[in-house]
Enzyme design. Structure first.
Site, PDB file in Angstrom:
ATOM      1  N   ILE A  70      16.193  -8.451   6.278  1.00 25.48           N
ATOM      2  CA  ILE A  70      17.350  -7.785   6.875  1.00 25.48           C
ATOM      3  C   ILE A  70      18.447  -7.745   5.819  1.00 25.48           C
ATOM      4  O   ILE A  70      18.715  -8.759   5.154  1.00 25.48           O
ATOM      5  CB  ILE A  70      17.805  -8.538   8.145  1.00 25.48           C
ATOM      6  CG1 ILE A  70      16.745  -8.329   9.237  1.00 25.48           C
ATOM      7  CG2 ILE A  70      19.190  -8.066   8.596  1.00 25.48           C
ATOM      8  CD1 ILE A  70      16.995  -9.084  10.509  1.00 25.48           C
ATOM      9  N   LEU A  71      19.065  -6.581   5.649  1.00 25.89           N
ATOM     10  CA  LEU A  71      20.032  -6.387   4.561  1.00 25.89           C
ATOM     11  C   LEU A  71      21.455  -6.437   5.084  1.00 25.89           C
ATOM     12  O   LEU A  71      21.731  -6.019   6.207  1.00 25.89           O
ATOM     13  CB  LEU A  71      19.749  -5.041   3.883  1.00 25.89           C
ATOM     14  CG  LEU A  71      18.342  -4.957   3.259  1.00 25.89           C
ATOM     15  CD1 LEU A  71      17.957  -3.518   2.976  1.00 25.89           C
ATOM     16  CD2 LEU A  71      18.266  -5.806   1.988  1.00 25.89           C
ATOM     17  N   GLU A  91       1.323   6.920   7.125  1.00 27.48           N
ATOM     18  CA  GLU A  91       2.409   6.422   6.266  1.00 27.48           C
ATOM     19  C   GLU A  91       2.202   6.895   4.832  1.00 27.48           C
ATOM     20  O   GLU A  91       3.139   7.319   4.151  1.00 27.48           O
ATOM     21  CB  GLU A  91       2.459   4.886   6.293  1.00 27.48           C
ATOM     22  CG  GLU A  91       2.805   4.326   7.657  1.00 27.48           C
ATOM     23  CD  GLU A  91       3.039   2.813   7.647  1.00 27.48           C
ATOM     24  OE1 GLU A  91       3.531   2.289   6.634  1.00 27.48           O
ATOM     25  OE2 GLU A  91       2.740   2.173   8.669  1.00 27.48           O
ATOM     26  N   SER A 105       0.821  -1.214   0.000  1.00 32.78           N
ATOM     27  CA  SER A 105       0.000   0.000   0.000  1.00 32.78           C
ATOM     28  C   SER A 105       0.855   1.264   0.000  1.00 32.78           C
ATOM     29  O   SER A 105       0.451   2.288  -0.570  1.00 32.78           O
ATOM     30  CB  SER A 105      -0.984   0.008   1.177  1.00 32.78           C
ATOM     31  OG  SER A 105      -0.317   0.193   2.399  1.00 32.78           O
ATOM     32  N   THR A 156      20.727   2.412   7.000  1.00 29.88           N
ATOM     33  CA  THR A 156      22.130   2.130   7.316  1.00 29.88           C
ATOM     34  C   THR A 156      22.234   0.645   7.664  1.00 29.88           C
ATOM     35  O   THR A 156      21.226  -0.071   7.664  1.00 29.88           O
ATOM     36  CB  THR A 156      22.616   2.979   8.510  1.00 29.88           C
ATOM     37  OG1 THR A 156      21.769   2.705   9.631  1.00 29.88           O
ATOM     38  CG2 THR A 156      22.592   4.459   8.185  1.00 29.88           C
ATOM     39  N   HIS A 202       9.193   2.782   8.670  1.00 35.05           N
ATOM     40  CA  HIS A 202       9.067   1.872   9.811  1.00 35.05           C
ATOM     41  C   HIS A 202       7.918   2.364  10.692  1.00 35.05           C
ATOM     42  O   HIS A 202       7.875   3.548  11.054  1.00 35.05           O
ATOM     43  CB  HIS A 202      10.376   1.834  10.610  1.00 35.05           C
ATOM     44  CG  HIS A 202      10.298   0.898  11.767  1.00 35.05           C
ATOM     45  ND1 HIS A 202      10.339  -0.479  11.608  1.00 35.05           N
ATOM     46  CD2 HIS A 202      10.121   1.124  13.093  1.00 35.05           C
ATOM     47  CE1 HIS A 202      10.227  -1.052  12.794  1.00 35.05           C
ATOM     48  NE2 HIS A 202      10.083  -0.106  13.713  1.00 35.05           N
ATOM     49  N   ASP A 221      16.661  -0.428  11.248  1.00 33.08           N
ATOM     50  CA  ASP A 221      15.754   0.639  11.683  1.00 33.08           C
ATOM     51  C   ASP A 221      16.490   1.809  12.345  1.00 33.08           C
ATOM     52  O   ASP A 221      15.966   2.431  13.285  1.00 33.08           O
ATOM     53  CB  ASP A 221      14.649   0.079  12.597  1.00 33.08           C
ATOM     54  CG  ASP A 221      13.804  -0.963  11.873  1.00 33.08           C
ATOM     55  OD1 ASP A 221      13.638  -0.845  10.650  1.00 33.08           O
ATOM     56  OD2 ASP A 221      13.323  -1.901  12.529  1.00 33.08           O
ATOM     57  N   ARG A 247      22.361 -14.671   2.851  1.00 30.70           N
ATOM     58  CA  ARG A 247      21.934 -13.266   2.711  1.00 30.70           C
ATOM     59  C   ARG A 247      22.792 -12.554   1.678  1.00 30.70           C
ATOM     60  O   ARG A 247      22.311 -11.722   0.911  1.00 30.70           O
ATOM     61  CB  ARG A 247      22.046 -12.541   4.052  1.00 30.70           C
ATOM     62  CG  ARG A 247      20.970 -12.911   5.039  1.00 30.70           C
ATOM     63  CD  ARG A 247      20.879 -11.923   6.196  1.00 30.70           C
ATOM     64  NE  ARG A 247      20.005 -12.441   7.234  1.00 30.70           N
ATOM     65  CZ  ARG A 247      18.683 -12.377   7.211  1.00 30.70           C
ATOM     66  NH1 ARG A 247      18.066 -11.778   6.219  1.00 30.70           N
ATOM     67  NH2 ARG A 247      17.949 -12.898   8.181  1.00 30.70           N
ATOM     68  N   ASN A 267      13.623   3.878   3.994  1.00 29.31           N
ATOM     69  CA  ASN A 267      12.747   2.855   4.570  1.00 29.31           C
ATOM     70  C   ASN A 267      11.641   3.551   5.339  1.00 29.31           C
ATOM     71  O   ASN A 267      11.808   4.671   5.807  1.00 29.31           O
ATOM     72  CB  ASN A 267      13.549   1.961   5.528  1.00 29.31           C
ATOM     73  CG  ASN A 267      12.690   0.854   6.124  1.00 29.31           C
ATOM     74  OD1 ASN A 267      11.935   0.190   5.407  1.00 29.31           O
ATOM     75  ND2 ASN A 267      12.775   0.658   7.439  1.00 29.31           N
TER      76      ASN A 267
HETATM   77  C1  GAR Z   1       3.822  -0.836   6.699  1.00 31.28           C
HETATM   78  O1  GAR Z   1       3.077  -0.578   7.855  1.00 31.28           O
HETATM   79  C2  GAR Z   1       5.289  -0.530   6.914  1.00 31.28           C
HETATM   80  O2  GAR Z   1       5.489   0.591   7.748  1.00 31.28           O
HETATM   81  C3  GAR Z   1       5.751  -1.784   7.593  1.00 31.28           C
HETATM   82  O3  GAR Z   1       5.098  -2.828   6.912  1.00 31.28           O
HETATM   83  C4  GAR Z   1       3.859  -2.342   6.399  1.00 31.28           C
HETATM   84  C5  GAR Z   1       3.836  -2.614   4.915  1.00 31.28           C
HETATM   85  O4  GAR Z   1       2.592  -2.276   4.377  1.00 31.28           O
HETATM   86  N1  GAR Z   1       7.175  -1.929   7.511  1.00 31.28           N
HETATM   87  C6  GAR Z   1       7.906  -2.545   8.419  1.00 31.28           C
HETATM   88  O5  GAR Z   1       7.432  -3.077   9.408  1.00 31.28           O
HETATM   89  C7  GAR Z   1       9.395  -2.549   8.142  1.00 31.28           C
HETATM   90  N2  GAR Z   1      10.118  -2.930   9.307  1.00 31.28           N
HETATM   91  P1  GAR Z   1       2.418  -2.093   2.812  1.00 31.28           P
HETATM   92  O6  GAR Z   1       3.007  -3.342   2.168  1.00 31.28           O
HETATM   93  O7  GAR Z   1       0.937  -2.017   2.625  1.00 31.28           O
HETATM   94  O8  GAR Z   1       3.143  -0.849   2.407  1.00 31.28           O
END
Ligand code: GAR
Length: 210
Positions: free
Chosen positions: A92-93, A174, A13, A141, A109, A145, A65, A107
């Site tokens: 995880i990268l 977001e 999304s 980085t 978060h 997170d 990885r 990113n």
């Molecule tokens: C979002 O809430 C994003 O912030 C989170 O995953 C969801 C993805 O939703 N990301 C993390 O947790 C990264 N650590 P989306 O696929 O609908 O964008």
């Protein structure tokens, strides 16, 4: 026009919000490709339906990885992006990968970093009795997170909230701050002050929703 490659793992999304924003008149960025580490990611269909190139680099097909990240980097670099956008990309990268895209990979978060890195952010915020929650867009980085914060949005935690309700409220935020952050990057409006990122003209890097 700046080129974006967006990485997803699922619903996508946030990727949708950025794709839609990029279609607006005068936007300084275009989505060159959407890449998923999961072949079944729902967001791939949306991207394809909007004429955007898609690719899958399946982490399960790689033994380490490092091998996965090397293949992912090859796929990304094939689209020559100015910015890599992690949008619900749940891998995880490796440090080599994050160094390759230093200061050109964002990113999102779902917490007010540096609080609640990692998974289950909303459950943990509710367990702690937090009165506000939120979301952070940051440069990536090597440390999970962490990295310079571009923008944060704050939402209230309301009586009766469960993790699902809180996640939905945060997700609305977001979808506002991620396109905005990408736009600022594409405009060259983000300036580095040591390890901190500021908007060139002092635009508000926070959004407070009530
Ligand atoms: C979002 O809430 C994003 O912030 C989170 O995953 C969801 C993805 O939703 N990301 C993390 O947790 C990264 N650590 P989306 O696929 O609908 O964008």
């Amino acid at each position: 026009m700046k080129r974006l490659v967006i990485l997803i793992s699922g619903r996508g999304s946030n990727m949708e919000a950025i794709v839609k924003a990029c279609k607006a008149e005068g936007w300084p960025a275009e989505v060159a490709a959407v890449i998923s580490n999961r072949p079944d990611a729902a967001g791939l269909a949306f991207a394809a339906a909007h004429g955007i190139a898609t690719a899958v680099v399946d982490h399960k097909a790689h033994g380490s990885r490092e091998a996965f990240d090397a293949e992912l980097a090859r796929a990304i670099d094939g689209f020559a992006p100015d910015l890599v956008v992690l949008a619900g990309f749940m891998r995880i990268l490796t440090p080599g990968f994050t160094a390759r895209y230093a200061r050109r990979m964002l990113n999102i978060h779902p917490s007010l970093l540096p609080a609640f890195t990692g998974l289950h952010t909303h459950e943990r915020a509710l367990e702690m009795g937090c009165k506000v929650a939120g979301v952070t867009v940051h440069f990536v980085t090597a440390e999970l997170d962490h990295g310079a914060i571009v923008m944060q949005a704050v939402v209230p935690v309301l009586p009766g909230d469960d993790a699902k309700a809180l996640a939905a409220r945060v997700l609305t935020a977001e979808h506002r701050i991620y396109p905005q952050s990408v736009r600022w990057f594409a405009e060259g409006a983000l300036v580095w002050d040591g390890e901190v990122v500021r908007h060139r003209d002092g635009a508000a890097q926070q959004l407070m929703l009530s």
